[in-house]
Structure formats: C-alpha cells, structure tokens
Motif scaffolding. Structure first.
Motif: not given
Length: 245
Positions: A76-79, A84-86, A124-132, A145-147
């Motif tokens: 779910i990291r995207d950019d 790192a964190m699992t 951030y409205t058109n970004l979807h990072f850290l969601r899954g 897999t994330t941060i």
C-alpha cells in the motif's frame, strides 16, 4: 451515528463518504493541540489476543477510504517513503471460540511519515497511498507492506482497520496502537536517528496513547500491537482482532 454507519457500510462496494458521516466521525478523532501528555507504555506490546472478547469499536474517521473496494492490494506504499513496515493482522471469530476467521475482508489506512492522509487535504485528494484491502486466509491472516506511520497533533501513532464478512457486511471498525515506552519503535523512529529516514517531528508535542482520545480507555492494551525490528531493517507489526462473525 451507529445506525447510519451500518447503513453506509453494509454494501461491499462502498461509495464516496458523505459529509454528514464525515462530520460525525470527526467528533471523536478530530485533531487537537493538546500537546505531549502521559509517559507512554513500555515493551514491544501485545497482540490483542489475550482473551476471546470482541475488539473495541472506534471511529473510522475523519479519513476513511472513499472507495476501499478499489484498493485490493497488499503493498500500500505507492510513492510514500519512510521506514519499511510489514503488518500481519489476524482476525478471529468470537462466535466460534475465537478460531481463525477465513474469508474476512480487512481494510487498513494510516497517515504517512509527516502525518498526512491520502484522499484528504490540499494536494492529496487524488492520491491513494497507505490504503488497502485484503481477504484473510485459512489462518485468518492478512499481510500488508507499508511504512511506519508518522503522527499528528492530538493522536498517538495508529492504524485504522475496518473488517467485513465475506458478504461485505461490516463486522468491526477499530484502530491499532503502538508501544511507546523506552526502546519502542515509536521512540526510535522519532529519534534523531529517525531523521535520516525523513521522520523529523521528534517526540515533542506527541500525544501518548494514555492521553489519546481513542486509546486512553484501553487499559488492558487490547488495541496495542506487537512491533519488533529496527530502523535499518524495518519493522514487523503483529496484531489480532476479534470480531463476532
């Protein structure tokens, strides 16, 4: 609020969040300027599996995913950059002696290292990072897999979780907290050493879980995960969430 939330979330394919629901959710999870309070807890934390009791219900907001069914993914990291964190989350069924719940749908979302959420706020409205979203296996387990999350005013470091059954009906909205004591990952990440990875806030102004408006009543640390690892090697979060399926 509970009735409207159930109505809003009962379908597997969730539409955009409505303004009234968002406002209601903000009442408990709103940012504040309370500053640093409390001394934090110690150790690596528990896994939420100490008893066969349903996990506490918490607010989903104010930053729920607009369309979570669109983000079926484990990475779910995207950019987003950071340490790192699992995440290993196990779901168990209290209606079946807390045995593993296979086929449950698990949505997660959290802020980036600077405290920002995707889909909300300027830029951030058109970004979807850290969601899954993932579906639990035969052992009731999902992996992401994330941060390592950052923090923002009024809240301890945390992760949002929404669990559905296989039909898409809401089972539980809750949150995950982190150990914060001496030697904890939260302290290490927000130390001088953590600045090399982009975590620049430090612990000044941090609100510990004991004073957080979500976690302050979690005296048994049911919502606290186990977090192990290092800055250079990354961290592994392990947590169990019990639901009545």
């Amino acid at each position: 609020m509970e009735q409207s939330r159930k109505k809003f979330l009962k379908n597997f394919f969730i539409g955009a969040v409505s303004v009234p629901v968002l406002i209601e959710a903000c009442k408990k999870d709103v940012e504040s300027n309370s500053g640093s309070t409390g001394s934090g807890n110690t150790g690596s934390g528990g896994s939420g599996s100490g008893s066969c009791a349903v996990a506490p219900t918490e607010t989903e907001g104010p930053y729920p995913t607009h369309s979570p069914s669109s983000y079926v993914r484990s990475d779910i990291r995207d950019d987003r950059t950071g340490i790192a964190m699992t995440m290993n989350i196990t779901v168990k069924n209290t209606n079946n002696n807390c045995s593993a719940l296979a086929g449950a749908i698990v949505d997660v979302w959290h802020c980036d290292k600077d405290g920002n959420y995707s889909e909300y706020g300027t830029g951030y409205t058109n970004l979807h990072f850290l969601r899954g979203r993932q579906t639990t296996d035969a052992n009731g387990l999902v992996n992401f897999t994330t941060i390592f999350p950052g923090w923002y005013n009024g809240r301890a470091t945390h992760i949002h979780v929404h669990i559905f059954n296989a039909a898409g009906n809401s089972l539980r909205i809750t949150q995950i907290s982190f150990p914060e004591g001496s030697g904890s990952a939260v302290v290490a990440v927000n130390s001088t050493a953590g600045q090399a990875y982009g975590y620049t806030k430090g612990m000044s102004g941090y609100t510990y879980a004991t004073s957080d408006n979500i976690f302050s009543d979690d005296t048994a640390l049911v919502e606290q995960a186990s977090v192990v690892g290092s800055l250079s090697g990354g961290y592994v979060l392990t947590h169990t969430i019990n639901v009545a399926a």
